[in-house]
Design a protein around this motif. Structure first.
Motif, PDB file in Angstrom:
ATOM      1  N   GLN A 650      16.109  46.054  59.485  1.00 11.73           N
ATOM      2  CA  GLN A 650      17.343  45.304  59.647  1.00 11.73           C
ATOM      3  C   GLN A 650      17.578  44.349  58.486  1.00 11.73           C
ATOM      4  O   GLN A 650      16.643  43.977  57.767  1.00 11.73           O
ATOM      5  CB  GLN A 650      17.327  44.502  60.952  1.00 11.73           C
ATOM      6  N   LYS A 651      18.828  43.981  58.324  1.00 15.66           N
ATOM      7  CA  LYS A 651      19.214  42.953  57.357  1.00 15.66           C
ATOM      8  C   LYS A 651      19.480  41.666  58.118  1.00 15.66           C
ATOM      9  O   LYS A 651      20.206  41.657  59.110  1.00 15.66           O
ATOM     10  CB  LYS A 651      20.477  43.383  56.592  1.00 15.66           C
ATOM     11  N   LEU A 652      18.882  40.562  57.669  1.00 13.14           N
ATOM     12  CA  LEU A 652      19.073  39.280  58.327  1.00 13.14           C
ATOM     13  C   LEU A 652      20.324  38.578  57.846  1.00 13.14           C
ATOM     14  O   LEU A 652      21.002  37.901  58.615  1.00 13.14           O
ATOM     15  CB  LEU A 652      17.854  38.371  58.097  1.00 13.14           C
ATOM     16  N   GLY A 653      20.620  38.685  56.579  1.00 10.49           N
ATOM     17  CA  GLY A 653      21.787  38.011  56.034  1.00 10.49           C
ATOM     18  C   GLY A 653      21.653  37.841  54.535  1.00 10.49           C
ATOM     19  O   GLY A 653      20.718  38.339  53.901  1.00 10.49           O
ATOM     20  N   THR A 654      22.615  37.114  53.978  1.00 14.46           N
ATOM     21  CA  THR A 654      22.619  36.805  52.553  1.00 14.46           C
ATOM     22  C   THR A 654      22.632  35.288  52.401  1.00 14.46           C
ATOM     23  O   THR A 654      23.479  34.614  52.984  1.00 14.46           O
ATOM     24  CB  THR A 654      23.849  37.413  51.855  1.00 14.46           C
ATOM     25  N   VAL A 655      21.708  34.755  51.626  1.00 23.43           N
ATOM     26  CA  VAL A 655      21.530  33.308  51.567  1.00 23.43           C
ATOM     27  C   VAL A 655      22.628  32.652  50.738  1.00 23.43           C
ATOM     28  O   VAL A 655      23.310  33.285  49.925  1.00 23.43           O
ATOM     29  CB  VAL A 655      20.152  32.935  50.980  1.00 23.43           C
ATOM     30  N   LYS A 656      22.782  31.363  50.960  1.00 21.16           N
ATOM     31  CA  LYS A 656      23.731  30.561  50.199  1.00 21.16           C
ATOM     32  C   LYS A 656      23.348  30.580  48.718  1.00 21.16           C
ATOM     33  O   LYS A 656      22.199  30.401  48.357  1.00 21.16           O
ATOM     34  CB  LYS A 656      23.711  29.117  50.714  1.00 21.16           C
ATOM     35  N   GLY A 657      24.320  30.812  47.871  1.00 16.86           N
ATOM     36  CA  GLY A 657      24.068  30.868  46.437  1.00 16.86           C
ATOM     37  C   GLY A 657      23.701  32.247  45.948  1.00 16.86           C
ATOM     38  O   GLY A 657      23.707  32.516  44.745  1.00 16.86           O
ATOM     39  N   GLY A 658      23.341  33.174  46.870  1.00 16.32           N
ATOM     40  CA  GLY A 658      23.049  34.550  46.488  1.00 16.32           C
ATOM     41  C   GLY A 658      21.815  34.726  45.642  1.00 16.32           C
ATOM     42  O   GLY A 658      21.714  35.682  44.879  1.00 16.32           O
ATOM     43  N   ASP A 659      20.835  33.831  45.800  1.00 12.74           N
ATOM     44  CA  ASP A 659      19.630  33.904  44.958  1.00 12.74           C
ATOM     45  C   ASP A 659      18.442  33.489  45.816  1.00 12.74           C
ATOM     46  O   ASP A 659      18.028  32.333  45.812  1.00 12.74           O
ATOM     47  CB  ASP A 659      19.789  32.978  43.755  1.00 12.74           C
ATOM     48  N   ALA A 660      17.882  34.427  46.599  1.00 10.75           N
ATOM     49  CA  ALA A 660      16.796  34.114  47.525  1.00 10.75           C
ATOM     50  C   ALA A 660      15.458  34.130  46.790  1.00 10.75           C
ATOM     51  O   ALA A 660      15.199  35.007  45.974  1.00 10.75           O
ATOM     52  CB  ALA A 660      16.767  35.109  48.674  1.00 10.75           C
ATOM     53  N   SER A 661      14.601  33.166  47.124  1.00 11.72           N
ATOM     54  CA  SER A 661      13.299  33.074  46.477  1.00 11.72           C
ATOM     55  C   SER A 661      12.196  33.278  47.512  1.00 11.72           C
ATOM     56  O   SER A 661      12.160  34.292  48.179  1.00 11.72           O
ATOM     57  CB  SER A 661      13.181  31.729  45.756  1.00 11.72           C
TER      58      SER A 661
END
Length: 687
Positions: A650-661
């Motif tokens: 599954q996909k949880l989501g896309t983080v704010k700023g579009g740059d997950a660390s």
């Protein structure tokens, strides 16, 4: 005990493995003191995780050597030899007289000789108190020579002291045994009263509801009688009204016919003779005031108390009185997320404040969403006095959860439940103040379950409350580019930094630097994870095809390099210790690689792309207790969940700023994701 075992009442069950139901073969002792065959335990451990004792269900933590590391029950072995001797066998090929077997001290002759594992020809005769190990005479000359580090003492001396200690414990056991035996008797007494209590309560309930049924039947009869009486009275009144109207109708009809005959058939003389009389009669009838309206209106049955109202109150029509004190019952509402199964926990307590059992029908729960629509709820007993209330909300916003026990509202009911969407919590905003973040990169969960974040912009670690997102404390870290973070079993932080003044630094919980590890093999460390035994895995980025993961001892010395020559751009690392699988993200290859701790490549998954299951410069990685793998993308900010074999879930989501660390798993099952460009940490529900 020896005399009992030597008597004719010798119990074979004492020598029987509870798994295979045969005489013990190489019996091993679990920490709970229950013994089982070595082979039986090995089969048991292969089938059951987490491991529990087959007899008492006590959780079992095996030593590093597994079942072979458990102590052997030599006492049972001796009893087996003794039993064999009584039956005519010759376990030690030693002749023993019948008189010896019958004597109480005969048992002592059946002790298998214990030999040193290292010096096979020598018996174990000494105990090294410093090493807490039994040794032979040769050991006291070689490995355990008396010194400041070794203190070998004759086994008999140590055993005597140990026996005295155990004898003292035996004296403590007797009163506790009596207490438990008395408790068993009390439970038996209550069990004996259970059926009579049930029968009495059943009779009382039936009598109560019969009375209610009789009252309802009586009221029904009264209402039906009223309907009949009203019908008769109204019928009589309507009949009288009808007769009066019909009388007027007859008079007017008669005058009409007479008048018509006079007009149509009467002679002039006849008309003149009766005309005035007819005119007077007809005018009188036409001007006469006659009540042609009836006062009757249709009667109907009226529900003074509606069925719905009764349905709401029916739970109050009697109840089962138990030891539960509703005023002491508690409900813990857990964070709720739209579209996921959510729970609240009910604790039923007695008036003394102890966990108290009650039947499942005594516990009721219902929920309404913000629009007043019912949300399906389920109540399940987890254990004595503990209940799970589960529901799956379909909308966000404030929901109302009503909980009743024995038809009474639990204190605080109805409870407000704030249902959120993903992410359920956003921590921080851009800045350098308390609670603010600048370029968060690494994230970990400390021993208290709170969220620790490495800020590359502010060159510090900041710790946040996992429930409220409030900043708890922060401390500065060294190095030009602080990056990865993890927490060891003692609660200390391990923080990596690359670039100038690179290294792996260990900080106390409060933030004081303990030491810096910078072995020769290390260059530009990135992600880091620490194992339960203190070993560490660090992503090493010297460049070219030298990139790898370093498996290090707690002191920083190298055990082995993993993935060298196979990784192009490793970033973060995580170890699933239950499967002994090392997971490392490779942002250049757009893959996640899995190795065992011996360095063997097990599998990899992922390819570059924006679709579900595809990766775009993966960065953060972690795994949950079920082995699911959570991966964040630095390239597009997506956070995805994969099965233990790497297949997309599954996909949880896309983080704010579009740059997950970096990513980390909280104890209550949320995923904390560091948002590099968003200058925050987001918490996601995923299971």
């Amino acid at each position: 005990m020896a005399s009992k075992m030597a008597s004719d009442d010798f119990v074979d069950e004492f020598l029987t493995c509870a798994i295979c139901m045969l005489n013990f073969r190489d019996p091993k002792i679990l920490p709970c003191l229950h013994s089982f065959c070595r082979e039986c335990l090995q089969e048991w451990t292969a089938k059951q995780q987490p491991l529990e004792c087959p007899t008492c269900r006590e959780p079992v933590r095996l030593p590093d050597q597994g079942v072979d590391g458990l102590r052997t029950n030599f006492y049972v072995n001796n009893l087996l030899d003794f039993a064999a001797a009584k039956k005519g066998a010759e376990p030690d090929h030693e002749v023993t007289t019948e008189e010896t077997l019958k004597a109480e001290e005969g048992m002592s002759k059946f002790h298998r000789k214990r030999h040193c594992d290292k010096h096979k020809k020598y018996e174990l005769e000494f105990y090294c108190e410093s090493c807490k190990a039994m040794v032979c005479t040769a050991c006291t000359v070689v490995d355990h020579r008396p010194s400041k580090d070794h203190n070998p003492v004759e086994i008999a001396t140590v055993a005597q002291a140990r026996k005295e200690t155990l004898q003292g414990l035996l004296q403590d056991i007797d009163p506790r045994l009596k207490e438990i035996q008395d408790a068993v008797k009390e439970v038996d007494r209550k069990i004996s009263k259970l059926v009579p209590t049930k029968e009495e309560a059943t009779d009382q309930a039936k009598a109560y509801f019969r009375k209610l049924a009789d009252l309802l039947q009586k009221r029904e009869d009264e209402i039906l009688s009223q309907i009949d009486e009203q019908c008769r009275a109204d019928g009589k009144a309507l009949q009288t009204k009808k007769e009066a109207i019909e009388f007027e109708l007859a008079g007017l009809t008669s005058a009409q016919m007479f008048c018509q005959q006079a007009v149509e058939h009467g002679s002039d003389v006849h008309v003149l003779e009766v005309g005035n009389q007819v005119q007077t009669r007809v005018e009188t009838l036409l001007t006469k005031e006659v009540d042609l309206e009836s006062d009757w209106r249709e009667f109907q049955f009226v529900e003074n108390t509606t069925v719905v109202d009764v349905e709401k109150e029916v739970d109050n029509f009697g109840g089962v009185h138990t030891n539960v004190d509703v005023s002491k019952c508690k409900v813990a509402v857990k964070p709720a997320v739209r579209g996921f199964e959510c729970v609240a926990e009910l604790t039923t307590l007695s008036k003394e404040g102890r966990l108290c059992f009650t039947n499942s029908k005594s516990v009721k729960a219902s929920m309404k969403d913000p629009s007043g629509t019912n949300v399906a709820t389920q109540v399940q007993m987890k254990s004595r006095g503990l209940w799970k209330i589960s529901y799956t909300p379909e909308v966000t916003g404030n929901h109302k959860l009503e909980v009743k026990v024995n038809s009474q509202q639990v204190a605080g009911s109805p409870f407000d439940v704030d249902v959120k969407g993903n992410p359920v919590l956003t921590i921080g905003q851009e800045g350098s103040g308390v609670g603010e973040l600048s370029l968060p990169v690494g994230v970990a969960v400390d021993k208290d379950g709170n969220i620790a974040v490495v800020e590359q912009g502010n060159k510090r670690v900041q710790v946040f409350d996992k429930d409220t997102g409030q900043s708890l404390r922060s401390f500065p870290v060294e190095g030009e580019n602080p990056f990865g973070i993890d927490v060891d079993t003692e609660g200390r932080f391990l923080v990596t930094s690359w670039g100038e003044n690179y290294g792996l630094r260990r900080y106390y919980k409060e933030g004081k630097l303990l030491n810096t590890l910078k072995p020769d093999c290390m260059c530009d460390p990135h992600g880091v994870t620490v194992l339960k035994d203190g070993r560490m895995v660090v992503v090493n980025r010297p460049g070219s095809r030298e990139d790898s993961c370093l498996l290090l001892q707690p002191d920083g010395s190298l055990i082995r390099e993993i993935g060298k020559g196979q990784l192009q751009g490793p970033v973060f690392v995580s170890v699933d210790e239950s499967r002994e699988v090392l997971l490392v993200t490779d942002s250049d290859a757009h893959k996640v690689f899995a190795f065992d701790l011996d360095g063997n490549r097990k599998f990899d998954f992922g390819r570059q792309g924006d679709n579900n299951g595809e990766l775009q410069s993966p960065f953060g990685v972690t795994s949950d207790p079920a082995g699911n793998i959570i991966v964040s993308n630095e390239g597009d900010g997506r956070v995805q969940v994969f099965a233990p074999d790497g297949t997309f879930k599954q996909k949880l989501g896309t983080v704010k700023g579009g740059d997950a660390s970096g990513v980390a798993l909280t104890p209550d099952g949320y995923i904390a994701v560091a948002c590099w460009e968003g200058h925050c940490v987001e918490l996601y529900r995923y299971m």
